[in-house]
Design a protein around this motif. Sequence first.
Motif, PDB file in Angstrom:
ATOM      1  N   ILE A 106      17.936  60.746 -54.264  1.00  0.00           N
ATOM      2  CA  ILE A 106      18.119  60.131 -55.583  1.00  0.00           C
ATOM      3  C   ILE A 106      17.419  60.943 -56.667  1.00  0.00           C
ATOM      4  N   LEU A 107      16.202  61.413 -56.363  1.00  0.00           N
ATOM      5  CA  LEU A 107      15.463  62.212 -57.348  1.00  0.00           C
ATOM      6  C   LEU A 107      16.182  63.520 -57.654  1.00  0.00           C
ATOM      7  N   LEU A 108      16.709  64.190 -56.631  1.00  0.00           N
ATOM      8  CA  LEU A 108      17.416  65.451 -56.847  1.00  0.00           C
ATOM      9  C   LEU A 108      18.690  65.246 -57.660  1.00  0.00           C
ATOM     10  N   VAL A 109      19.415  64.175 -57.382  1.00  0.00           N
ATOM     11  CA  VAL A 109      20.625  63.875 -58.159  1.00  0.00           C
ATOM     12  C   VAL A 109      20.256  63.555 -59.606  1.00  0.00           C
ATOM     13  N   ALA A 110      19.148  62.826 -59.803  1.00  0.00           N
ATOM     14  CA  ALA A 110      18.716  62.496 -61.166  1.00  0.00           C
ATOM     15  C   ALA A 110      18.360  63.757 -61.947  1.00  0.00           C
ATOM     16  N   VAL A 111      17.654  64.692 -61.292  1.00  0.00           N
ATOM     17  CA  VAL A 111      17.305  65.952 -61.955  1.00  0.00           C
ATOM     18  C   VAL A 111      18.558  66.743 -62.294  1.00  0.00           C
ATOM     19  N   LEU A 112      19.524  66.774 -61.370  1.00  0.00           N
ATOM     20  CA  LEU A 112      20.772  67.506 -61.614  1.00  0.00           C
ATOM     21  C   LEU A 112      21.542  66.915 -62.788  1.00  0.00           C
ATOM     22  N   ILE A 113      21.648  65.596 -62.826  1.00  0.00           N
ATOM     23  CA  ILE A 113      22.359  64.945 -63.937  1.00  0.00           C
ATOM     24  C   ILE A 113      21.646  65.191 -65.258  1.00  0.00           C
ATOM     25  N   TYR A 114      20.310  65.174 -65.238  1.00  0.00           N
ATOM     26  CA  TYR A 114      19.552  65.437 -66.462  1.00  0.00           C
ATOM     27  C   TYR A 114      19.776  66.861 -66.961  1.00  0.00           C
ATOM     28  N   GLN A 115      19.809  67.829 -66.035  1.00  0.00           N
ATOM     29  CA  GLN A 115      20.047  69.212 -66.433  1.00  0.00           C
ATOM     30  C   GLN A 115      21.459  69.387 -66.988  1.00  0.00           C
ATOM     31  N   ILE A 116      22.426  68.718 -66.378  1.00  0.00           N
ATOM     32  CA  ILE A 116      23.800  68.776 -66.896  1.00  0.00           C
ATOM     33  C   ILE A 116      23.868  68.147 -68.283  1.00  0.00           C
ATOM     34  N   TYR A 117      23.137  67.048 -68.483  1.00  0.00           N
ATOM     35  CA  TYR A 117      23.106  66.401 -69.796  1.00  0.00           C
ATOM     36  C   TYR A 117      22.522  67.335 -70.851  1.00  0.00           C
ATOM     37  N   ASN A 118      21.423  68.010 -70.532  1.00  0.00           N
ATOM     38  CA  ASN A 118      20.828  68.960 -71.484  1.00  0.00           C
ATOM     39  C   ASN A 118      21.761  70.117 -71.785  1.00  0.00           C
ATOM     40  N   LEU A 119      22.515  70.542 -70.771  1.00  0.00           N
ATOM     41  CA  LEU A 119      23.423  71.668 -70.942  1.00  0.00           C
ATOM     42  C   LEU A 119      24.590  71.312 -71.850  1.00  0.00           C
ATOM     43  N   LEU A 120      25.079  70.073 -71.741  1.00  0.00           N
ATOM     44  CA  LEU A 120      26.274  69.664 -72.484  1.00  0.00           C
ATOM     45  C   LEU A 120      25.965  68.897 -73.757  1.00  0.00           C
ATOM     46  N   ARG A 121      24.710  68.549 -73.978  1.00  0.00           N
ATOM     47  CA  ARG A 121      24.345  67.676 -75.100  1.00  0.00           C
ATOM     48  C   ARG A 121      24.760  68.280 -76.432  1.00  0.00           C
ATOM     49  N   GLY A 122      25.445  67.455 -77.240  1.00  0.00           N
ATOM     50  CA  GLY A 122      25.844  67.857 -78.578  1.00  0.00           C
ATOM     51  C   GLY A 122      27.107  68.680 -78.649  1.00  0.00           C
ATOM     52  N   SER A 123      27.736  68.980 -77.515  1.00  0.00           N
ATOM     53  CA  SER A 123      28.955  69.788 -77.522  1.00  0.00           C
ATOM     54  C   SER A 123      30.175  68.909 -77.296  1.00  0.00           C
ATOM     55  N   VAL A 124      31.354  69.491 -77.548  1.00  0.00           N
ATOM     56  CA  VAL A 124      32.601  68.775 -77.298  1.00  0.00           C
ATOM     57  C   VAL A 124      32.756  68.487 -75.808  1.00  0.00           C
ATOM     58  N   ALA A 125      32.260  69.384 -74.974  1.00  0.00           N
ATOM     59  CA  ALA A 125      32.366  69.213 -73.530  1.00  0.00           C
ATOM     60  C   ALA A 125      31.656  67.954 -73.055  1.00  0.00           C
ATOM     61  N   SER A 126      30.612  67.530 -73.755  1.00  0.00           N
ATOM     62  CA  SER A 126      29.886  66.325 -73.342  1.00  0.00           C
ATOM     63  C   SER A 126      30.775  65.090 -73.428  1.00  0.00           C
ATOM     64  N   ARG A 127      31.625  65.027 -74.454  1.00  0.00           N
ATOM     65  CA  ARG A 127      32.528  63.872 -74.588  1.00  0.00           C
ATOM     66  C   ARG A 127      33.609  63.892 -73.509  1.00  0.00           C
ATOM     67  N   VAL A 128      34.063  65.087 -73.138  1.00  0.00           N
ATOM     68  CA  VAL A 128      35.024  65.196 -72.041  1.00  0.00           C
ATOM     69  C   VAL A 128      34.390  64.741 -70.732  1.00  0.00           C
ATOM     70  N   PHE A 129      33.150  65.126 -70.512  1.00  0.00           N
ATOM     71  CA  PHE A 129      32.439  64.761 -69.296  1.00  0.00           C
ATOM     72  C   PHE A 129      32.242  63.252 -69.220  1.00  0.00           C
ATOM     73  N   VAL A 130      31.869  62.625 -70.336  1.00  0.00           N
ATOM     74  CA  VAL A 130      31.701  61.169 -70.368  1.00  0.00           C
ATOM     75  C   VAL A 130      33.027  60.475 -70.086  1.00  0.00           C
ATOM     76  N   GLY A 131      34.124  60.988 -70.670  1.00  0.00           N
ATOM     77  CA  GLY A 131      35.437  60.407 -70.416  1.00  0.00           C
ATOM     78  C   GLY A 131      35.820  60.484 -68.947  1.00  0.00           C
ATOM     79  N   TYR A 132      35.511  61.605 -68.298  1.00  0.00           N
ATOM     80  CA  TYR A 132      35.815  61.747 -66.877  1.00  0.00           C
ATOM     81  C   TYR A 132      34.982  60.772 -66.045  1.00  0.00           C
ATOM     82  N   LEU A 133      33.712  60.570 -66.418  1.00  0.00           N
ATOM     83  CA  LEU A 133      32.874  59.609 -65.700  1.00  0.00           C
ATOM     84  C   LEU A 133      33.406  58.187 -65.830  1.00  0.00           C
ATOM     85  N   LEU A 134      33.897  57.853 -67.015  1.00  0.00           N
ATOM     86  CA  LEU A 134      34.460  56.512 -67.215  1.00  0.00           C
ATOM     87  C   LEU A 134      35.700  56.290 -66.349  1.00  0.00           C
ATOM     88  N   ILE A 135      36.534  57.319 -66.235  1.00  0.00           N
ATOM     89  CA  ILE A 135      37.715  57.208 -65.377  1.00  0.00           C
ATOM     90  C   ILE A 135      37.296  57.055 -63.914  1.00  0.00           C
TER      91      ILE A 135
END
Length: 275
Positions: free
Chosen positions: A19-48
């Motif tokens: 769980i900790l490793l997955v949390a760190v991975l998701i946090y790093q992905i969030y920092n990488l995509l934060r503020g970009s158009v790709a972040s909204r695409v990623f959120v849309g895919y998670l919702l689906i």
Amino acid sequence: MFLFRLGFLDVGWLDILDILLVAVLIYQIYNLLRGSVASRVFVGYLLIYLLYLVVKALGLNLLTTILEYFISVGALALIIIFQQEIRRFLLLIGKSTNVVNNRLMRRWLLRQPYLPESITPLKPIVDACKTLSAEFSGGLIVIERNDDLDKYVQTGELINANLSKQLLLSIFSQYSPLHDGAVIISNGRIVAARCILPVSDDDVLPPALGFRHRAALGMCEATDAAVIAVSEETGRLALAINGELSTNLSLPELESRLDKYLNEPGLKPLGNITP
């Protein structure tokens, strides 16, 4: 062996670590995509995907089958959409390891020949930046660290001259045919001028930052070089290192950051900075 029971689940040390490793991975992905158009695409895919889990739990077989096909194809689409972010993430991982940066590992593991250490003095670079900033002359200076920059050297005009403040100022003079593009410095010499650098497509950069700053950030995203950008409009100094751009630096701040980054232990020395 488990630590405690949560309902019908047995939770152990490996589960917590997972769980900790997955949390760190998701946090790093969030920092990488934060503020970009790709972040909204990623959120849309998670919702689906969450919708797929709900539909599957409810037993709606037809809709579950349709969403399964969409998600399987969507995984390939995400790789295409996020190719720049994935590339940046892999570069970050590659530059964070010390295997390539270690001279012994480069010699024995990567079979690179031993090269004697040479010194690149920083004083002429800093003095030139001071003058360029005072005269509101734009400048873009790349200082090689460990990564090979031959690919970018070939895009410009070869000079292969001793490093000096006067030569840098001559290159970036508005009357010089070499003032556009970047100067690449390696092993105490100005290797080439008017070089073309990769431009960052980071959407977080303020609109006020121009092409030089985007080129500086793009270069330090692709390599471990230190890139100095001098604004032609404001004369302000910026330094790009490890995929990050620091702007509005004073001359002492530029000096200390260059010295700290380029003279880290285990790297070839690049000379101390003299005020």
